[in-house]
Motif scaffolding. Structure first.
Motif, PDB file in Angstrom:
ATOM      1  N   THR A 281      -3.223  17.686  35.773  1.00 23.24           N
ATOM      2  CA  THR A 281      -2.100  17.378  36.650  1.00 23.24           C
ATOM      3  C   THR A 281      -0.916  16.841  35.856  1.00 23.24           C
ATOM      4  N   GLY A 282      -1.209  16.052  34.815  1.00 23.71           N
ATOM      5  CA  GLY A 282      -0.137  15.562  33.961  1.00 23.71           C
ATOM      6  C   GLY A 282       0.609  16.684  33.269  1.00 23.71           C
ATOM      7  N   GLN A 283      -0.121  17.708  32.838  1.00 26.25           N
ATOM      8  CA  GLN A 283       0.544  18.841  32.199  1.00 26.25           C
ATOM      9  C   GLN A 283       1.318  19.680  33.209  1.00 26.25           C
ATOM     10  N   LEU A 284       0.786  19.842  34.407  1.00 26.41           N
ATOM     11  CA  LEU A 284       1.533  20.492  35.486  1.00 26.41           C
ATOM     12  C   LEU A 284       2.815  19.738  35.769  1.00 26.41           C
ATOM     13  N   ASN A 285       2.716  18.429  35.770  1.00 24.19           N
ATOM     14  CA  ASN A 285       3.874  17.583  36.009  1.00 24.19           C
ATOM     15  C   ASN A 285       4.938  17.801  34.940  1.00 24.19           C
ATOM     16  N   SER A 286       4.496  17.875  33.687  1.00 24.54           N
ATOM     17  CA  SER A 286       5.430  18.003  32.575  1.00 24.54           C
ATOM     18  C   SER A 286       6.091  19.377  32.506  1.00 24.54           C
ATOM     19  N   ARG A 287       5.290  20.423  32.693  1.00 23.74           N
ATOM     20  CA  ARG A 287       5.775  21.777  32.424  1.00 23.74           C
ATOM     21  C   ARG A 287       6.420  22.453  33.629  1.00 23.74           C
ATOM     22  N   PHE A 288       5.975  22.120  34.839  1.00 26.19           N
ATOM     23  CA  PHE A 288       6.407  22.900  36.004  1.00 26.19           C
ATOM     24  C   PHE A 288       7.079  22.082  37.109  1.00 26.19           C
ATOM     25  N   LEU A 289       6.952  20.756  37.065  1.00 24.89           N
ATOM     26  CA  LEU A 289       7.543  19.952  38.137  1.00 24.89           C
ATOM     27  C   LEU A 289       8.776  19.197  37.668  1.00 24.89           C
ATOM     28  N   LEU A 290       8.621  18.323  36.677  1.00 21.52           N
ATOM     29  CA  LEU A 290       9.767  17.562  36.197  1.00 21.52           C
ATOM     30  C   LEU A 290      10.813  18.503  35.595  1.00 21.52           C
ATOM     31  N   GLY A 291      12.039  18.313  35.980  1.00 19.97           N
ATOM     32  CA  GLY A 291      13.117  19.190  35.546  1.00 19.97           C
ATOM     33  C   GLY A 291      13.381  20.322  36.515  1.00 19.97           C
TER      34      GLY A 291
END
Length: 421
Positions: A281-291
């Protein structure tokens, strides 16, 4: 409480802006290892909790005080080390803290009674705080806004993967040795992290950018941060979300093994799966959600999932006779959204304090771990044969996190995304 739409001071030039940004992969590995050491010191030890209680002839509540003491130590230690690193730089406090951590771990392995073990766990937490608080401050030294948030999420690849392996390794260690052997393993791990930090992490806060004025200046800085409504909102939201996670962590050892009949190996595998979900979920957050999505919307999604998981846990242990598989699914959904909540709230807090990353990081870490220190006591109120306190703790803390987010951050108001830089 201040209610401003800008950060509390003009940003100081970061190391990246000065042209000294280190290579990303070594940076992620070193900072991830520093942030992982704190959770590892808990997670490697979790499968041994029942054996500690049996060996030292104490109740589950007393046994869980070894967790509480560590959490209190790591909270208070950050409050000291963070401002100190703003004054002395990052390296000296870091290496000193890691050295003390190694000594305290060895003394835990030799503890003759519960009092000594609890005391040494407190010292271990005080010293281990250096890695956590300084790693976050280094991120803020090097990156702003979205870059900081993405790096914090990337650190979960290391700091999150390590706890996945820790309970499995802890369970296997218990096949070969006693709980004292677990502390010997932690001592050796501390030596490895100390060596890596000394060799690979350079100073990121040069003397011209350090703060002066001693304790009074540090206290004034922290007071101003706490009086900022948005900083406090992000701080409490992330800390309560962390406490909900730790209510699960502290309660699951007894709940899954003694209420639902899981073996130490099954428990460690389930715990590892949940940690893997949080990392993913942290990687999903970094790559696809934030920004791509506003940071407040990302937080709202994470808090909603956490609240739903807490509700499911309470229902499963009160109105159904659900077995281990259903409880395991609910706990998986408890862990996953924390991978969105923690890095996002941490980056938002640091973004509002570019002038004092160490002090801001200390407040974030101290508040998180003080709230987390309450979770083992809450989860253990029902004794060995009751899963309800753990479930109610997760739900109550999730609701409190959402309430702070709504009351202080006011996400419905139109405003530029604080991390859109």
């Amino acid at each position: 409480m201040a209610d401003t739409g800008t950060t509390l001071a003009e940003p100081a030039p970061s190391a990246a802006q000065r042209g000294h940004r280190p290579r990303r992969l070594p940076l992620v590995l070193v900072l991830g290892s520093l942030t992982a050491l704190g959770p590892l010191t808990v997670d490697l030890y979790l499968p041994a909790l029942p054996r500690v209680g049996a060996d030292l002839h104490v109740s589950p509540a007393v046994t869980q005080l070894t967790l509480t003491a560590y959490m209190v130590g790591i909270a208070l230690g950050q409050l000291v080390v963070g401002p100190l690193s703003d004054t002395l730089g990052r390296r000296r406090p870091l290496l000193t803290g890691l050295s003390v951590y190694v000594v305290a771990g060895a003394l835990c392995a030799l503890a003759p009674d519960p009092g000594v073990l609890i005391g040494m766990r407190l010292v271990q937490g005080l010293a281990g705080a250096a890695g956590i608080v300084i790693a976050r401050a280094v991120v803020r030294d090097l990156y702003d806004g979205l870059g900081a948030a993405r790096l914090l999420s990337s650190l979960m690849l290391v700091s999150g993967t390590a706890p996945i392996l820790a309970p499995v390794l802890g369970a296997q260690l218990l096949r070969l040795t006693s709980w004292r052997g677990v502390f010997i393993a932690l001592t050796l791990l501390g030596l490895v992290v100390l060596t890596a930090g000394s060799a690979l992490l350079s100073e990121t806060l040069p003397p011209p950018e350090r703060r002066h004025g001693g304790l009074p200046a540090s206290l004034r800085t922290m007071r101003n941060l706490v009086r900022d409504r948005l900083f406090t909102g992000y701080l409490l939201t992330g800390s309560l979300g962390f406490a909900a996670l730790f209510a699960y962590i502290a309660g699951s050892s007894f709940t899954l093994q003694e209420v639902y009949g899981a073996s130490p190996q099954t428990y460690s595998l389930l715990f590892g799966l949940n940690s893997l979900g949080m990392v993913a979920t942290g990687q999903l957050n970094s790559r696809f959600l934030l920004g791509r999505r506003p940071s407040h919307r990302v937080l709202g999604i994470g808090l909603t999932v956490l609240g739903a998981a807490g509700t499911a846990l309470v229902l499963l242990v009160t109105v159904t006779h659900a077995g281990l598989p259903w409880i395991a699914v609910a706990l998986f959904l408890t862990a996953c959204p924390v991978g969105m909540i923690l890095p996002t709230t941490t980056a938002l807090c640091l973004q509002r304090a570019p002038h004092a990353a160490g002090s801001a990081s200390a407040l974030v870490g101290t508040t998180q771990f003080l709230m987390g220190a309450l979770a083992p006591a809450l989860s253990g109120l029902g004794g060995r044969a009751n899963a309800l306190p753990m479930a109610v703790s997760v739900l109550g803390l999730a609701v409190a996190a959402a309430g702070c987010f709504l009351a202080l951050c006011r996400p419905w108001r139109p405003a530029p995304d604080p991390l859109a830089t």
